[in-house]
Every structure is written in structure tokens, then in C-alpha cells.
Motif scaffolding. Sequence first.
Motif, PDB file in Angstrom:
ATOM      1  N   UNK A  68      62.294  34.381  24.363  1.00 33.07           N
ATOM      2  CA  UNK A  68      62.844  34.481  23.004  1.00 33.07           C
ATOM      3  C   UNK A  68      61.778  34.257  21.943  1.00 33.07           C
ATOM      4  N   UNK A  69      60.910  33.268  22.161  1.00 38.75           N
ATOM      5  CA  UNK A  69      59.827  32.977  21.218  1.00 38.75           C
ATOM      6  C   UNK A  69      58.862  34.154  21.131  1.00 38.75           C
ATOM      7  N   UNK A  70      58.546  34.739  22.279  1.00 35.70           N
ATOM      8  CA  UNK A  70      57.647  35.897  22.316  1.00 35.70           C
ATOM      9  C   UNK A  70      58.270  37.082  21.564  1.00 35.70           C
ATOM     10  N   UNK A  71      59.562  37.308  21.780  1.00 35.55           N
ATOM     11  CA  UNK A  71      60.244  38.404  21.095  1.00 35.55           C
ATOM     12  C   UNK A  71      60.259  38.184  19.580  1.00 35.55           C
ATOM     13  N   UNK A  72      60.521  36.936  19.163  1.00 38.58           N
ATOM     14  CA  UNK A  72      60.554  36.638  17.722  1.00 38.58           C
ATOM     15  C   UNK A  72      59.172  36.833  17.092  1.00 38.58           C
ATOM     16  N   UNK A  87      51.426  41.512  25.360  1.00 39.74           N
ATOM     17  CA  UNK A  87      51.044  41.373  26.773  1.00 39.74           C
ATOM     18  C   UNK A  87      50.033  40.241  26.940  1.00 39.74           C
ATOM     19  N   UNK A  88      49.049  40.183  26.042  1.00 37.31           N
ATOM     20  CA  UNK A  88      48.048  39.109  26.109  1.00 37.31           C
ATOM     21  C   UNK A  88      48.682  37.738  25.884  1.00 37.31           C
ATOM     22  N   UNK A  89      49.579  37.640  24.894  1.00 36.03           N
ATOM     23  CA  UNK A  89      50.265  36.369  24.625  1.00 36.03           C
ATOM     24  C   UNK A  89      51.090  35.945  25.832  1.00 36.03           C
ATOM     25  N   UNK A  92      48.476  34.797  28.546  1.00 34.20           N
ATOM     26  CA  UNK A  92      47.648  33.631  28.240  1.00 34.20           C
ATOM     27  C   UNK A  92      48.434  32.392  27.802  1.00 34.20           C
ATOM     28  N   UNK A  93      49.702  32.577  27.407  1.00 34.62           N
ATOM     29  CA  UNK A  93      50.511  31.429  26.975  1.00 34.62           C
ATOM     30  C   UNK A  93      51.726  31.233  27.877  1.00 34.62           C
ATOM     31  N   UNK A  94      52.557  32.264  27.993  1.00 34.62           N
ATOM     32  CA  UNK A  94      53.808  32.138  28.745  1.00 34.62           C
ATOM     33  C   UNK A  94      53.547  31.927  30.241  1.00 34.62           C
ATOM     34  N   UNK A  95      52.694  32.762  30.826  1.00 38.62           N
ATOM     35  CA  UNK A  95      52.452  32.653  32.279  1.00 38.62           C
ATOM     36  C   UNK A  95      51.874  31.302  32.708  1.00 38.62           C
ATOM     37  N   UNK A 137      52.770  40.308  35.660  1.00 37.95           N
ATOM     38  CA  UNK A 137      53.328  40.125  34.324  1.00 37.95           C
ATOM     39  C   UNK A 137      53.031  41.270  33.357  1.00 37.95           C
ATOM     40  N   UNK A 138      51.768  41.734  33.255  1.00 41.50           N
ATOM     41  CA  UNK A 138      51.520  42.869  32.345  1.00 41.50           C
ATOM     42  C   UNK A 138      52.288  44.126  32.745  1.00 41.50           C
TER      43      UNK A 138
END
Length: 199
Positions: A68-72, A87-89, A92-95, A137-138
Motif C-alpha cells: 500500500x505504501x509503495x502504491x501511494x 521496481x527499485x524501491x 531495495x526497501x520492501x524486499x 520481485x522485479x
Amino acid sequence: MLNVHEGTLCFLQEVLGSTIAGVPVARPSKNAPSVVHLLAALNVDLKALKMAIYGFLVSAPLGHFLTGTLQKAFAGKTGTGAKIAQILANSLIVSPISSAVFLASMAVINGAKTVDEVIKTVKAGFFSVLRVSWVVSPLTMVVAQKLVPLDLWVPFFNIVQFVLGTFFNVKVKKLRLAAAKKAERERKEKEKQDGSSQE
């Protein structure tokens, strides 16, 4: 509702992993309630129930929050640069967050009793899990961006995670089973040698 789905998927992942890998569930004592015998016959053990709790209380809320945070953060941005940045976020953050939480949870489910044991488990498996995540993931993010409506991203990622989790679960269980069988063979050979040397 997503929590229930995630809990169910985590539960099924553990049961399927044990069944496909051929890992037997510990048989309950004869005087155990019939429901315990039924669950054992279906390859359901305490670990499967713990996995359901993990899915319900940890994985679902975390996945929902991170996705949800990524989508926002990228709402309304449809250009190629924004998609690459998303994709990078994610990578590098979510994964890394998801991988660390998953490993810490698995350590507890598998019997880690101290914070030190949990930290050691996370350190030991972090980059292995992250490497797989960086490959998968990508690809899943590109598929989601092109084909999956935004409101279905969380279920889509949950299904991908379920398939991969079941695959890795089977692989790990087969390795453990093979190692246990090898150790048992070596123990029997050693006992045999010790017995013959005493004669």
C-alpha cells in the motif's frame, strides 16, 4: 479478510511442503483426542498452525502495509522512469524488510528461544532469500504493473509468494530429510562397527 487468506495460504504452504517432501508428522499418543489423530493423518502439525498465525498476524498486515505504501508513493505516476523507480524501491526497501521479518518469524516458529538465535538465523539466510527476491520481485512487479489492477496487487503477490514459498519449503524439507537419513545410516554403521570391534 486478507489476513485470513494469508493465514490460510501460509498454513497450506506448510502442509503441502511436508506432504510433497514426504516428511512424516509426529504421530500423537494413543490417548490423544481424535481430532489430533485426524490432523496428524492430514499432515497437520503445530508448525502448520504456527504458520497460519504468522500469515494472519505478521505476513498479511506487513505485506498490505508495504504494498500500500509503495502504491501511494507512486500513485498517478505511469511513466517508464516511475515504473523503474517503483521496481527499485520494491527491491531495495520492501524486499529486505520482508526477507528479514520472514526469517525472524521462521526462526521463532522453528524453535529459536532467544533474540540472539533469531539474529543468527536472519544473518545466515538474509542474502540467500534476498537474492531470490531480487530475481523474482522485479519480474512479478513488471507483470503487476502491466496486467494486474491495483486493488488486486496484494492477492497477486500473495499467490506468487505462496507458490515460491511452497517450492522452497519442499526443497528445504527434502534436504533436511536426506540429512536425517544420512545421519541415521552413519549412526547405524558406527554402532555396527563398534559392535564388531568388541567381539
